[in-house]
Every structure is written in structure tokens, then in C-alpha cells.
Design a protein around this motif. Structure first.
Motif, PDB file in Angstrom:
ATOM      1  N   LEU A 100     -46.558 -23.407  17.551  1.00 31.93           N
ATOM      2  CA  LEU A 100     -47.480 -22.659  17.818  1.00 31.93           C
ATOM      3  C   LEU A 100     -48.227 -22.074  16.742  1.00 31.93           C
ATOM      4  O   LEU A 100     -47.501 -21.054  16.273  1.00 31.93           O
ATOM      5  CB  LEU A 100     -47.641 -21.749  19.173  1.00 31.93           C
ATOM      6  CG  LEU A 100     -48.904 -21.200  19.535  1.00 31.93           C
ATOM      7  CD1 LEU A 100     -49.926 -22.126  20.079  1.00 31.93           C
ATOM      8  CD2 LEU A 100     -48.435 -20.151  20.593  1.00 31.93           C
ATOM      9  N   ASP A 101     -49.226 -22.317  16.269  1.00 34.57           N
ATOM     10  CA  ASP A 101     -49.752 -21.893  15.017  1.00 34.57           C
ATOM     11  C   ASP A 101     -50.118 -20.403  14.967  1.00 34.57           C
ATOM     12  O   ASP A 101     -50.071 -19.648  14.006  1.00 34.57           O
ATOM     13  CB  ASP A 101     -51.236 -22.475  14.492  1.00 34.57           C
ATOM     14  CG  ASP A 101     -52.258 -22.524  15.094  1.00 34.57           C
ATOM     15  OD1 ASP A 101     -52.281 -22.136  16.432  1.00 34.57           O
ATOM     16  OD2 ASP A 101     -53.345 -23.252  15.030  1.00 34.57           O
ATOM     17  N   SER A 102     -50.714 -19.784  16.084  1.00 38.86           N
ATOM     18  CA  SER A 102     -50.899 -18.299  16.388  1.00 38.86           C
ATOM     19  C   SER A 102     -49.588 -17.634  15.946  1.00 38.86           C
ATOM     20  O   SER A 102     -49.863 -16.352  15.463  1.00 38.86           O
ATOM     21  CB  SER A 102     -51.667 -18.318  17.628  1.00 38.86           C
ATOM     22  OG  SER A 102     -50.736 -18.397  18.733  1.00 38.86           O
ATOM     23  N   THR A 103     -48.467 -18.067  16.674  1.00 45.18           N
ATOM     24  CA  THR A 103     -47.269 -17.456  16.405  1.00 45.18           C
ATOM     25  C   THR A 103     -46.782 -17.350  14.989  1.00 45.18           C
ATOM     26  O   THR A 103     -46.484 -16.258  14.473  1.00 45.18           O
ATOM     27  CB  THR A 103     -46.337 -17.963  17.477  1.00 45.18           C
ATOM     28  OG1 THR A 103     -46.684 -17.700  18.691  1.00 45.18           O
ATOM     29  CG2 THR A 103     -44.820 -17.255  17.223  1.00 45.18           C
ATOM     30  N   VAL A 104     -46.873 -18.650  14.434  1.00 45.49           N
ATOM     31  CA  VAL A 104     -46.602 -18.889  12.984  1.00 45.49           C
ATOM     32  C   VAL A 104     -47.429 -17.951  12.084  1.00 45.49           C
ATOM     33  O   VAL A 104     -46.673 -17.314  10.947  1.00 45.49           O
ATOM     34  CB  VAL A 104     -46.702 -20.424  12.414  1.00 45.49           C
ATOM     35  CG1 VAL A 104     -46.520 -20.325  10.916  1.00 45.49           C
ATOM     36  CG2 VAL A 104     -45.768 -21.150  13.568  1.00 45.49           C
ATOM     37  N   PHE A 105     -48.727 -17.981  12.322  1.00 48.33           N
ATOM     38  CA  PHE A 105     -49.743 -17.047  11.735  1.00 48.33           C
ATOM     39  C   PHE A 105     -49.079 -15.515  11.834  1.00 48.33           C
ATOM     40  O   PHE A 105     -49.122 -14.854  10.635  1.00 48.33           O
ATOM     41  CB  PHE A 105     -51.071 -17.080  12.267  1.00 48.33           C
ATOM     42  CG  PHE A 105     -51.930 -16.194  11.789  1.00 48.33           C
ATOM     43  CD1 PHE A 105     -52.767 -16.220  10.788  1.00 48.33           C
ATOM     44  CD2 PHE A 105     -52.392 -15.073  12.644  1.00 48.33           C
ATOM     45  CE1 PHE A 105     -53.700 -15.320  10.392  1.00 48.33           C
ATOM     46  CE2 PHE A 105     -53.315 -14.281  12.371  1.00 48.33           C
ATOM     47  CZ  PHE A 105     -53.910 -14.414  11.334  1.00 48.33           C
TER      48      PHE A 105
END
Length: 228
Positions: A100-105
């Protein structure tokens, strides 16, 4: 599988193929589940996100066809394991590390902040990588309390990352890069006084007094506008 919510919803298979998520209710269901990954979400809460202008008398019954279709489109392992679980009128999407890109971000920003005092070069790479994941307004298709709160949180975190990227560049004596970044940020949001003040600071340190004075005047205009 990669889920991208930092902008329009995108779902990408491991082999690079995009998953076809129909617009409308299916997209809203998946986005609302990704808003709270690995967490049980009630059918009532999910229905509110999908149909904000009406109350569903039987939310689980109305949601089921979309959930069933999304299970087929977003497999967990192969084609047999369901990524979206249902239990007692609740639903949960399973999202693994890095999916999930928001978590990676958020993790990249955290790592950059930890590294900044001792390793600004690596910190700058973290902040750049985080900023590179941003494609637009997160969860833009939803209009709920949770989506607005999460969008605000992520937006503030993005500006934090960009501010810290300036710190990292300055720590490495990359003044030109700092100026270019700050100028781009003032163009993106001309009403953000903090960015103007940082630009004044960096230009002053770089021995560019004329540009610093011009930026200072713009910062003053922003401050007067905000005070109205």
C-alpha cells in the motif's frame, strides 16, 4: 500486488499488469477498505462511503456483489485465496508489507526523519522516494470523516517530507537544489507562508540578496492575506 491511493486509485499485479477496477461502487468499496487496511470495517460504514447520499436498509446484501467481484480482481495468492474477508456484516482487506503506497510513504518519511541528523544524504533519498509516490489527492473518490481525516494527515506529512528534504539538501551544501525545490513549492502553494520564509532564508545564505528581498515581500503579502 500494489495498491496506489496517493492519487487516483490504481491496482497493479506483481507482473506489472494493472487490475481493472470498475469505476463507481466497486472503486469506492475498495478505496474505503484500503482507507483502513487489515482492519474490520462494518457494512454500514462501508455503505456510507459508497452511497453517501442515502441510507442502505440492507448494506451487507447490497455490498456483497461488489465485494465478491473485488475478491476475484485482487487475489491474495494465486486465484484461490481471497484478499477481502467477510464476517458478521464486516469486511477486511489484507494488505502486506510494501503493498500500500500510503503506508510505504509514511514509513519513508519516518525513516528520513530518523536519519536526517546523522546521514542527510540517505535521508534525502527517503524524502525524495516518499514525494515520488504522491500522484494527487489521496482517497479523492470518498467523502467521509475518515477519508477527509486521512487525506489531511497524509497531505501534512507530504509537506513535512518536503520541508525536511530542504533540510537535508542544506546539510549537504546543495543550496541550488534547495532553492529550486522551494521555488517549486511556492509555485505549487503560493499561500504557504512557511515555504516563502524558508526560501528567504536559503537565498540569504546563498548570497542572493535581491532574490531574498523579493521573496520576503511575497512572504509578507501572504501573511497579510492569511490575517484577513
Amino acid at each position: 500486488m500494489l495498491f496506489r491511493v496517493l492519487g487516483p486509485l490504481e491496482v497493479v499485479h506483481v507482473d506489472g499488469r494493472g487490475a481493472d477496477i470498475p469505476a463507481g461502487a466497486p472503486e469506492h468499496v475498495l478505496t474505503a477498505l484500503l482507507l483502513r487496511p487489515n482492519t474490520w470495517v462494518s457494512a454500514e460504514s462501508l455503505a456510507e462511503a459508497v452511497w453517501p447520499d442515502r441510507t442502505s436498509p440492507f448494506p451487507a446484501r447490497e455490498l456483497w456483489p461488489y465485494v465478491h467481484d473485488l475478491c476475484r480482481r485482487t487475489p491474495l495468492f494465486g486465484e484461490t485465496s481471497a484478499r477481502i474477508e467477510s464476517m458478521g456484516g464486516r469486511y477486511r482487506i489484507g494488505v502486506g508489507e510494501g503493498e500500500l503506497d500510503s503506508t510505504v510513504f509514511a514509513q519513508l518519511v519516518h525513516d528520513g526523519r530518523v536519519l536526517l541528523p546523522t546521514d542527510p544524504e540517505t535521508a534525502a533519498r527517503c524524502f525524495r522516494a516518499a514525494a515520488g509516490l504522491w500522484r494527487g489527492t489521496p482517497f479523492a473518490t470518498l467523502d467521509t470523516y475518515h477519508s477527509r481525516a486521512e487525506t489531511d494527515r497524509l497531505t501534512r506529512l507530504r509537506w513535512t517530507a518536503l520541508d525536511h528534504l530542504v533540510d537535508a539538501l542544506m546539510a549537504m551544501d546543495h543550496t541550488a537544489g534547495s532553492v529550486a525545490l522551494l521555488q517549486a513549492l511556492t509555485a505549487e502553494d503560493p499561500k504557504r507562508e512557511h515555504t516563502w520564509l524558508r526560501l528567504v532564508e536559503v537565498l540569504t545564505r546563498a548570497g542572493r540578496p535581491v532574490e531574498a528581498a523579493a521573496a520576503s515581500r511575497k512572504a509578507a503579502r501572504v501573511a497579510r492575506w492569511d490575517a484577513r
